[in-house]
Design a protein around this motif. Structure first.
Motif, PDB file in Angstrom:
ATOM      1  N   THR A   8      46.741  56.028  21.678  1.00 53.82           N
ATOM      2  CA  THR A   8      46.278  55.284  22.840  1.00 53.82           C
ATOM      3  C   THR A   8      44.780  55.396  22.942  1.00 53.82           C
ATOM      4  N   ASP A   9      44.211  54.664  23.906  1.00 57.55           N
ATOM      5  CA  ASP A   9      42.769  54.718  24.100  1.00 57.55           C
ATOM      6  C   ASP A   9      42.322  56.116  24.495  1.00 57.55           C
ATOM      7  N   ASP A  10      43.188  56.803  25.252  1.00 56.32           N
ATOM      8  CA  ASP A  10      42.844  58.177  25.632  1.00 56.32           C
ATOM      9  C   ASP A  10      43.241  59.102  24.500  1.00 56.32           C
ATOM     10  N   LYS A  11      42.265  59.529  23.718  1.00 59.04           N
ATOM     11  CA  LYS A  11      42.558  60.362  22.553  1.00 59.04           C
ATOM     12  C   LYS A  11      43.110  61.723  22.981  1.00 59.04           C
ATOM     13  N   PRO A  12      44.212  62.181  22.332  1.00 61.36           N
ATOM     14  CA  PRO A  12      44.712  63.519  22.661  1.00 61.36           C
ATOM     15  C   PRO A  12      43.748  64.592  22.197  1.00 61.36           C
ATOM     16  N   THR A  13      43.717  65.668  22.896  1.00 66.93           N
ATOM     17  CA  THR A  13      42.866  66.788  22.504  1.00 66.93           C
ATOM     18  C   THR A  13      43.751  68.007  22.349  1.00 66.93           C
ATOM     19  N   ALA A  14      43.913  68.455  21.120  1.00 64.01           N
ATOM     20  CA  ALA A  14      44.699  69.648  20.849  1.00 64.01           C
ATOM     21  C   ALA A  14      44.263  70.202  19.501  1.00 64.01           C
ATOM     22  N   ASP A  15      44.314  71.543  19.375  1.00 63.10           N
ATOM     23  CA  ASP A  15      43.952  72.206  18.130  1.00 63.10           C
ATOM     24  C   ASP A  15      45.215  72.434  17.311  1.00 63.10           C
ATOM     25  N   LEU A  16      45.248  71.883  16.092  1.00 60.91           N
ATOM     26  CA  LEU A  16      46.430  71.966  15.249  1.00 60.91           C
ATOM     27  C   LEU A  16      46.104  72.759  13.976  1.00 60.91           C
ATOM     28  N   LEU A  17      47.012  73.670  13.628  1.00 60.59           N
ATOM     29  CA  LEU A  17      46.889  74.433  12.386  1.00 60.59           C
ATOM     30  C   LEU A  17      47.855  73.840  11.365  1.00 60.59           C
ATOM     31  N   ALA A  36      43.734  60.298  15.243  1.00 61.16           N
ATOM     32  CA  ALA A  36      44.422  60.195  16.535  1.00 61.16           C
ATOM     33  C   ALA A  36      43.767  61.049  17.602  1.00 61.16           C
ATOM     34  N   GLY A  37      42.703  61.773  17.273  1.00 61.47           N
ATOM     35  CA  GLY A  37      41.970  62.527  18.287  1.00 61.47           C
ATOM     36  C   GLY A  37      42.268  64.008  18.300  1.00 61.47           C
ATOM     37  N   TYR A  38      43.090  64.509  17.376  1.00 62.12           N
ATOM     38  CA  TYR A  38      43.386  65.928  17.354  1.00 62.12           C
ATOM     39  C   TYR A  38      42.323  66.676  16.530  1.00 62.12           C
ATOM     40  N   ARG A  39      42.181  67.965  16.832  1.00 62.46           N
ATOM     41  CA  ARG A  39      41.287  68.834  16.066  1.00 62.46           C
ATOM     42  C   ARG A  39      42.137  69.674  15.111  1.00 62.46           C
ATOM     43  N   CYS A  40      41.761  69.681  13.859  1.00 67.82           N
ATOM     44  CA  CYS A  40      42.612  70.300  12.849  1.00 67.82           C
ATOM     45  C   CYS A  40      41.875  71.428  12.113  1.00 67.82           C
ATOM     46  N   THR A  55      42.469  85.225  14.801  1.00 68.30           N
ATOM     47  CA  THR A  55      41.093  85.084  15.301  1.00 68.30           C
ATOM     48  C   THR A  55      40.930  83.990  16.331  1.00 68.30           C
ATOM     49  N   ARG A  56      41.856  83.037  16.383  1.00 68.52           N
ATOM     50  CA  ARG A  56      41.698  81.933  17.336  1.00 68.52           C
ATOM     51  C   ARG A  56      43.073  81.365  17.685  1.00 68.52           C
ATOM     52  N   PRO A  57      43.247  80.940  18.942  1.00 71.13           N
ATOM     53  CA  PRO A  57      44.520  80.322  19.330  1.00 71.13           C
ATOM     54  C   PRO A  57      44.556  78.859  18.912  1.00 71.13           C
ATOM     55  N   VAL A  58      45.748  78.344  18.715  1.00 73.68           N
ATOM     56  CA  VAL A  58      45.935  76.918  18.417  1.00 73.68           C
ATOM     57  C   VAL A  58      47.028  76.383  19.338  1.00 73.68           C
ATOM     58  N   ASP A  59      47.063  75.049  19.473  1.00 73.06           N
ATOM     59  CA  ASP A  59      48.058  74.413  20.337  1.00 73.06           C
ATOM     60  C   ASP A  59      49.341  74.095  19.585  1.00 73.06           C
ATOM     61  N   MET A  60      49.292  74.050  18.251  1.00 74.67           N
ATOM     62  CA  MET A  60      50.499  73.729  17.490  1.00 74.67           C
ATOM     63  C   MET A  60      50.293  74.126  16.035  1.00 74.67           C
ATOM     64  N   ILE A  61      51.423  74.462  15.364  1.00 77.90           N
ATOM     65  CA  ILE A  61      51.402  74.805  13.943  1.00 77.90           C
ATOM     66  C   ILE A  61      52.279  73.809  13.194  1.00 77.90           C
ATOM     67  N   LEU A  62      51.727  73.190  12.122  1.00 78.52           N
ATOM     68  CA  LEU A  62      52.492  72.345  11.211  1.00 78.52           C
ATOM     69  C   LEU A  62      52.529  73.068   9.872  1.00 78.52           C
ATOM     70  N   SER A  63      53.721  73.406   9.401  1.00 78.29           N
ATOM     71  CA  SER A  63      53.799  74.244   8.208  1.00 78.29           C
ATOM     72  C   SER A  63      54.929  73.802   7.292  1.00 78.29           C
ATOM     73  N   ALA A  82      53.313  86.886  17.582  1.00 75.47           N
ATOM     74  CA  ALA A  82      51.868  86.821  17.853  1.00 75.47           C
ATOM     75  C   ALA A  82      51.505  85.728  18.847  1.00 75.47           C
ATOM     76  N   CYS A  83      52.155  84.591  18.770  1.00 71.29           N
ATOM     77  CA  CYS A  83      51.838  83.471  19.685  1.00 71.29           C
ATOM     78  C   CYS A  83      53.131  82.741  20.020  1.00 71.29           C
ATOM     79  N   PRO A  84      54.012  83.368  20.811  1.00 68.77           N
ATOM     80  CA  PRO A  84      55.357  82.810  21.040  1.00 68.77           C
ATOM     81  C   PRO A  84      55.354  81.474  21.747  1.00 68.77           C
ATOM     82  N   ASP A  85      54.288  81.130  22.455  1.00 68.50           N
ATOM     83  CA  ASP A  85      54.257  79.865  23.194  1.00 68.50           C
ATOM     84  C   ASP A  85      53.711  78.711  22.362  1.00 68.50           C
ATOM     85  N   THR A  86      53.379  78.948  21.119  1.00 67.38           N
ATOM     86  CA  THR A  86      52.797  77.894  20.271  1.00 67.38           C
ATOM     87  C   THR A  86      53.919  77.128  19.573  1.00 67.38           C
TER      88      THR A  86
END
Length: 696
Positions: A8-17, A36-40, A55-63, A82-86
């Motif tokens: 969409t026009d409003d780019k999503p903002t999220a940190d993805l590993l 699509a506006g994500y940070r990878c 060393t840094r938190p992320v919003d999602m993991i693709l593996s 380590a990051c149960p909510d991710t």
């Protein structure tokens, strides 16, 4: 691979590993997601991913799962601690059920099978982020509810204690004196207050027992009562017999002797110490209640018999800034623009005031509060004679809740479509196969016939020319023998007939799919439920034909019913698939024989009844109360999410004002019964839009 405009026009903002040992896969994912506006950020191995997560938190993991060295599953175990909510999304070429089951046990949010498309990646990630957001909002909402319940429970317990203290501890001391102020008599409650028995009190003045009573003040009040023909009430502070301060109210009057002369003063002492304490505590409690009502998050208003606004909380003031409580303004002037001259049609508050019952309604957007959906609950307020004198109106903004519900239903619909896709393809491929075979046969037969026809033409030309025909006749006979005309006379009509049947079958499937996939609408329209059921049976044929024989008994006189076509199709599909799966389990995948599914409709002039029955294993008694609960399922992973019956219940009861229930016997099958009202159910909403349903 063609890309479509998904972001969409409003780019999503999220940190993805992104974790994958394949450089090309990482690059493709990074390109798709950053566009699509994500940070990878990327990692080529599990160890590298662990180091990044430390060393840094992320919003999602693709593996990926299978990588050289440490498996992706080890990364999932590490992330769970380590990051149960991710959220975690699997991107893998492995799509076996066993591997999927092993991965799903880690609670992953999605499973993308390589090779993938840009849209699949973006949709899966957006759904996962949305799910994470919904889970966070749900947790916050539950914590808020728990705090409200705790506060309300505490307030109720406190008030109950207050009232119990009032009943158990208010004494009524009574005494009387002569006109000289000497006590002539008293009751036991007065003895308790003074701390002396009656014999010690009689004949004494207040001064002689002044260590318990404010003597000078009491004497002044007694003198005033004797000198003036009046009844006197006043409050005083005293000490009880244990030396504790008490607040009492004295009610005094003079009384005459037998000759009509003033004999003295009679008095009653009402101990109001507990009352004073309770008043202070009630003021605190009332302030707490006011704060709760002001900050509860929903609108609260009190309306009088003439629909005048008597009181409203701050949320109502925010929504309807021009409304003024207690100034004679009526709701249909205050809450909408332009103002109306009369209450809105089907207003629940009007019904509550008139009928004295709790009423509820859901309305579309108001002109004064644009693009919102409201749920209004109106309850009558009774006076001591049980007459309705006002109504309290609870106004809840359900715009976001409605959107969430719409998303949930869409997700379930997509799940169903995915489940049906393979079956529909099979249903179309089968007639397509024999259409192609027959067409090729007709083509070959036509070539043979054209050869015979050519030989006939040569023979005709020879006869006309008077030329020798023996050679031409021999050629014709050879053509006829090669073509096998007797065989063609028998088989060609059959091939044409089968081809036409196949075309009809494909057309029926496509027509049923088109009817089933009716686009969603917020407005109800007349629907032929028999036709809708037949379309559902057709598109879901591959789900039931191997395990059950299906019987359809549809009432030919069934009238059209105003409903939401797409959502009703979804309900019918959910019930049909559930029936097929119940028979599948009961017959060991059909190994013990086919089961039976029966679909029927009936009308009685006021309602329409739809029944979906199966002779599967039935529903166990222990889980029947939870059948319609969201996300409750007894099916194995991959066969159901537990949303089908919950959505069916919501669609039938909340959106169509109907009922859905089931009758089941363990080992004897189950029948789900739907009753829908006939006739228009859309109503004109309080704020000027069509209401999707009213219940009371």
């Amino acid at each position: 691979m063609a890309d479509s405009d998904t972001a969409t026009d409003d780019k999503p903002t999220a940190d993805l590993l992104i974790v994958d040992n394949a450089f090309q896969v990482r690059n493709i994912l990074v390109r798709y997601l950053e566009e699509a506006g994500y940070r990878c950020i990327t990692a080529a191995s599990v160890d590298e991913a662990k180091a990044l997560l430390a060393t840094r938190p992320v919003d999602m993991i693709l593996s990926d799962i299978d990588m050289p060295g440490v498996s992706g599953i080890e990364l999932f175990r590490y992330a769970a601690t380590a990051c149960p909510d991710t959220p975690i999304i699997v991107v893998s070429v492995i799509d076996t059920p066993q591997k999927a089951k092993e991965v799903l046990e880690f609670g992953v949010y999605g499973y993308i099978v390589k090779p993938f498309t840009r849209n699949i990646v973006l949709i899966t990630i957006e759904n996962a982020l949305r799910r994470k957001q919904l889970e966070a909002e749900k947790g916050k909402y539950l914590r808020h509810l728990e705090e409200q319940v705790r506060q309300r429970t505490e307030n109720l317990s406190s008030q109950l204690l207050f009232h119990q203290n009032i009943i158990n501890s208010i004494p009524i001391p009574i005494f009387y004196k002569d006109h000289h102020g000497r006590y002539q008599g008293c009751n036991t409650a007065f003895e308790s207050i003074v701390g002396q028995d009656r014999e010690s009190i009689l004949g004494k003045t207040v001064t002689e027992i002044a260590f318990r009573l404010p003597a000078d003040f009491v004497q002044d009040m007694d003198r005033r009562v004797i000198e003036e023909p009046c009844r006197l009430s006043y409050e005083a502070a005293i000490d009880d017999n244990e030396g504790y301060p008490r607040h009492v109210i004295f009610n005094k009057a003079r009384y005459p002797d037998v000759n009509g002369e003033i004999a003295g003063v009679v008095g009653v002492m009402t101990d109001i110490t507990e009352c004073r304490q309770i008043e202070a505590e009630l003021r605190v409690s009332e302030e707490k209640f006011r704060q709760i009502v002001e900050n509860i998050g929903i609108g609260v208003a009190v309306l009088g018999q003439k629909m005048d606004v008597l009181w409203m909380n701050s949320r109502m003031s925010e929504w309807f800034a021009e409304a003024r409580a207690g100034e004679g303004m009526v709701c249909y002037h205050s809450f909408i623009k332009p103002p109306r001259d009369a209450p809105c049609s089907r207003c629940p508050t009007v019904r509550a005031l008139k009928e004295g019952v709790r009423c509820e309604a859901t309305f579309g957007e108001a002109l004064a509060v644009r693009k919102r959906q409201f749920r209004i609950i109106a309850s009558p307020i009774h006076d001591k004679d049980d007459r309705v004198v006002a109504a309290i109106e609870l106004v809840e903004d359900i715009t976001e809740k409605t959107a969430i519900e719409r998303d949930r239903q869409q997700a379930q619909k997509l799940e169903s479509i995915g489940q049906l896709a393979a079956g529909i393809a099979h249903e179309i491929n089968t007639p397509t196969q024999y259409i192609g075979d027959n067409t090729r046969f007709i083509q070959e037969a036509t070539d043979d016939l054209m050869g015979v026809l050519s030989a006939c033409t040569d023979l005709l030309a020879a006869v006309k020319a008077g030329a020798p025909t023996r050679r031409v006749v021999q050629a014709l006979e050879q053509r006829i023998e090669a073509a096998d005309l007797d065989y063609l006379r028998t088989e060609m009509p059959l091939a044409i007939e089968q081809t036409l049947e196949g075309i009809t079958r494909v057309s029926d499937i496509v027509t049923s799919m088109r009817r089933f996939s009716h686009p969603g609408s917020d407005r109800k329209s007349p629907v032929d439920l028999n036709e809708a059921l037949e379309s559902t049976v057709t598109v879901a044929r591959n789900e039931w034909k191997y395990v059950a024989d299906l019987e359809v008994d549809l009432d030919p006189e069934l009238p059209p019913v105003r409903c939401l076509p797409g959502e009703m199709n979804q309900v019918f599909l959910n019930l049909l698939i559930n029936a097929a799966q119940a028979i599948y389990d009961a017959t060991d995948n059909g190994k013990t024989g086919k089961g039976r599914i029966r679909i029927s409709t009936r009308g009685n002039g006021k309602t329409v009844q739809i029944c979906v029955a199966d002779n599967g294993g039935g529903i166990p008694e222990s889980i029947r109360e939870r059948v319609f609960d969201p996300f409750f399922t007894t099916k194995a992973v991959g066969r159901g999410t537990g949303q089908g019956l919950a959505i069916a219940h919501a669609v039938i009861t909340e959106k169509h004002g109907g009922t859905i229930h089931f009758e089941s016997r363990e080992g004897g099958g189950t029948v789900f019964i739907i009753d829908l009202p006939i006739g228009p159910t859309d109503r004109q909403g309080k704020f000027g839009q069509t209401d999707s349903g009213v219940s009371s």
